[in-house]
Design an enzyme around this catalytic site. Structure first.
Site, PDB file in Angstrom:
ATOM      1  N   ASP A  16       0.746  -1.322  -0.026  1.00 20.33           N
ATOM      2  CA  ASP A  16       0.047   0.108   0.192  1.00 20.33           C
ATOM      3  C   ASP A  16       0.856   1.148  -0.039  1.00 20.33           C
ATOM      4  OD1 ASP A  16      -2.541   1.438  -0.011  1.00 20.33           O
ATOM      5  OD2 ASP A  16      -2.653   1.337   2.210  1.00 20.33           O
ATOM      6  N   HIS A  33       2.137   3.284  -9.016  1.00 16.42           N
ATOM      7  CA  HIS A  33       1.865   1.998  -9.316  1.00 16.42           C
ATOM      8  C   HIS A  33       3.175   1.420 -10.200  1.00 16.42           C
ATOM      9  CE1 HIS A  33      -1.774   2.090  -7.569  1.00 16.42           C
ATOM     10  NE2 HIS A  33      -2.387   3.038  -8.586  1.00 16.42           N
ATOM     11  N   GLU A  63     -12.256  -4.968  -3.889  1.00 12.13           N
ATOM     12  CA  GLU A  63     -12.934  -3.554  -3.526  1.00 12.13           C
ATOM     13  C   GLU A  63     -12.349  -2.501  -4.421  1.00 12.13           C
ATOM     14  OE1 GLU A  63     -11.834  -5.650  -1.153  1.00 12.13           O
ATOM     15  OE2 GLU A  63     -13.814  -6.465  -0.792  1.00 12.13           O
ATOM     16  N   TRP A  65     -12.302  -2.578  -7.576  1.00 13.09           N
ATOM     17  CA  TRP A  65     -12.964  -1.804  -8.628  1.00 13.09           C
ATOM     18  C   TRP A  65     -13.710  -0.561  -8.395  1.00 13.09           C
ATOM     19  CZ3 TRP A  65     -11.720  -4.477 -13.002  1.00 13.09           C
ATOM     20  CH2 TRP A  65     -11.370  -5.766 -12.971  1.00 13.09           C
ATOM     21  N   LEU A 127      11.124 -20.496  -4.957  1.00 11.11           N
ATOM     22  CA  LEU A 127      10.070 -19.431  -4.509  1.00 11.11           C
ATOM     23  C   LEU A 127       8.891 -19.550  -4.863  1.00 11.11           C
ATOM     24  CD1 LEU A 127       9.322 -17.086  -2.446  1.00 11.11           C
ATOM     25  CD2 LEU A 127       9.928 -15.645  -4.293  1.00 11.11           C
ATOM     26  N   ARG A 190      -4.508  -2.083   8.989  1.00 12.22           N
ATOM     27  CA  ARG A 190      -5.561  -2.882   8.674  1.00 12.22           C
ATOM     28  C   ARG A 190      -5.471  -3.865   7.675  1.00 12.22           C
ATOM     29  NH1 ARG A 190      -7.726   2.316   7.014  1.00 12.22           N
ATOM     30  NH2 ARG A 190      -7.436   2.708   4.715  1.00 12.22           N
TER      31      ARG A 190
HETATM   32  C1  IPE Z   1      -5.212  -2.932  -0.297  1.00 15.52           C
HETATM   33  O1  IPE Z   1      -5.034  -1.824  -0.490  1.00 15.52           O
HETATM   34  C2  IPE Z   1      -5.241  -3.748  -1.539  1.00 15.52           C
HETATM   35  C3  IPE Z   1      -4.105  -3.658  -2.266  1.00 15.52           C
HETATM   36  C4  IPE Z   1      -2.880  -3.328  -1.710  1.00 15.52           C
HETATM   37  C5  IPE Z   1      -4.086  -4.248  -3.306  1.00 15.52           C
HETATM   38  P1  IPE Z   1      -6.031  -0.514  -0.406  1.00 15.52           P
HETATM   39  O2  IPE Z   1      -5.386   0.857  -0.696  1.00 15.52           O
HETATM   40  O3  IPE Z   1      -7.104  -0.815  -1.337  1.00 15.52           O
HETATM   41  O4  IPE Z   1      -6.730  -0.441   0.986  1.00 15.52           O
HETATM   42  P2  IPE Z   1      -7.894   0.308   1.713  1.00 15.52           P
HETATM   43  O5  IPE Z   1      -8.855   0.825   0.556  1.00 15.52           O
HETATM   44  O6  IPE Z   1      -6.975   1.463   2.190  1.00 15.52           O
HETATM   45  O7  IPE Z   1      -8.246  -0.361   2.883  1.00 15.52           O
HETATM   46  C1  IPE Z   2      -1.753   0.108  -3.445  1.00 16.36           C
HETATM   47  O1  IPE Z   2      -1.283   1.507  -3.478  1.00 16.36           O
HETATM   48  C2  IPE Z   2      -2.056  -0.328  -4.794  1.00 16.36           C
HETATM   49  C3  IPE Z   2      -3.277  -0.904  -4.995  1.00 16.36           C
HETATM   50  C4  IPE Z   2      -4.493  -0.782  -4.102  1.00 16.36           C
HETATM   51  C5  IPE Z   2      -3.696  -1.302  -6.388  1.00 16.36           C
HETATM   52  P1  IPE Z   2      -2.722   2.627  -3.421  1.00 16.36           P
HETATM   53  O2  IPE Z   2      -2.931   2.731  -4.786  1.00 16.36           O
HETATM   54  O3  IPE Z   2      -3.761   2.075  -2.502  1.00 16.36           O
HETATM   55  O4  IPE Z   2      -2.082   3.848  -2.817  1.00 16.36           O
HETATM   56  P2  IPE Z   2      -2.693   4.948  -1.501  1.00 16.36           P
HETATM   57  O5  IPE Z   2      -2.991   4.027  -0.375  1.00 16.36           O
HETATM   58  O6  IPE Z   2      -3.774   5.448  -2.408  1.00 16.36           O
HETATM   59  O7  IPE Z   2      -1.530   5.714  -1.202  1.00 16.36           O
HETATM   60 MG    MG Z   3      -4.116   2.237  -0.509  1.00 16.90          MG
END
Ligand code: IPE
Ligand code: IPE
Ligand code: MG
Length: 246
Positions: A16, A33, A63, A65, A127, A190
């Site tokens: 994240d 990304h 989620e 999407w 791995l 979380r």
């Molecule tokens: C969790 O990250 C999912 C991935 C890293 C793919 P999110 O950024 O979607 O999680 P929330 O919405 O903060 O819980």
């Molecule tokens: C995680 O990074 C990647 C995915 C959920 C695909 P985020 O895109 O959720 O990054 P933040 O949380 O907005 O910084």
């Molecule tokens: Mg995020």
């Protein structure tokens, strides 16, 4: 890394912070990304060097999407590109790739690419790399329940014979040990519906480092932290120490 450290058999990571990484640099979220894929490469390499048995990466949640269409398009494009570019290197480094999640929502092209890379790496004995895409822990338990319900319907099993082991064998990670160490980058504390059944006894580690900045040293720090913990699985400290001969 000092070999006194206990290396977890299975590390699960919620990658994240890509969006915030980009925002801090005044760049579009997509750049976060893109940089995140480079971090994946470094972490996979470090895991195979450390002889980690299995690494699970949360790449796209059920989620996700709900995000803007443009961002989803970019993410799908990146996934395709990364599979395409890394396939040979994964096979060469004896990494076995498995993608878990409801893949039916992905384009035919992406589904075919996933299948192709899984087949290319199927014989690898090093791995195990699990990429969770369109994955949700609740979805996983739901699809496991459906599989078991079908077995009841066909008379193969009886409802009261269903055991925890049957569920473990029906979730998408069947055959893979439960995660020992769960890492979440990006500062949130979380699980966000990752491997909820499998992580019942995982050690949790949270770091503020944003995923694109997460590197081998950060991973080793997390492993050191994990290594210093006493995993009791319900027992007393004394029992655990006695079992370890201390
Ligand atoms: C969790 O990250 C999912 C991935 C890293 C793919 P999110 O950024 O979607 O999680 P929330 O919405 O903060 O819980
Ligand atoms: C995680 O990074 C990647 C995915 C959920 C695909 P985020 O895109 O959720 O990054 P933040 O949380 O907005 O910084
Ligand atoms: Mg995020």
């Amino acid at each position: 890394m000092n070999q006194e450290f206990k290396i977890p058999s299975h590390i699960a990571i919620v990658m994240d912070g890509n969006g915030r990484w980009a925002r801090a640099k005044n760049r579009p979220r997509f750049m976060g990304h893109k940089k995140g894929v480079e971090a994946v490469r470094e972490i996979v390499k470090t895991c195979f060097e450390l002889n980690v048995e299995c690494l699970s990466l949360f790449a796209f949640s059920s989620e996700n999407w709900k995000r803007p269409e443009e961002e989803i398009k970019h993410l799908m494009g990146l996934f395709m590109l990364a599979l395409d570019r890394e396939a040979k290197a994964l096979a060469k480094n004896n990494v076995q790739l498995k993608v878990v999640g409801d893949l039916s929502s992905f384009s035919e092209k992406l589904q075919a690419k996933i299948k192709q890379v899984e087949e290319l790496t199927a014989q690898s004995t090093g791995l195990k790399l699990i990429v969770a895409a369109n994955y949700g822990g609740r979805w996983d338990i739901t699809q496991a329940t459906q599989k078991l319900a079908l077995k009841i319907e066909s008379g193969e099993i009886k409802p009261d014979s269903i055991s925890e082991e049957d569920i473990t064998k029906s979730v998408t990670t069947a055959g893979i040990p439960d995660p020992d160490l769960f890492i979440r980058t990006g500062g949130e504390k979380r699980i966000s519906n990752f491997l909820i059944w499998q992580m019942a006894y995982a050690e949790l580690y949270f770091t503020d480092i944003l995923w694109p900045d997460f590197n081998a040293e950060h991973l080793k720090t997390a492993i050191q932290d994990y290594s210093s913990r006493q995993r009791r699985f319900g027992k007393t400290s004394e029992q655990v120490m006695a079992a370890e001969g201390k």
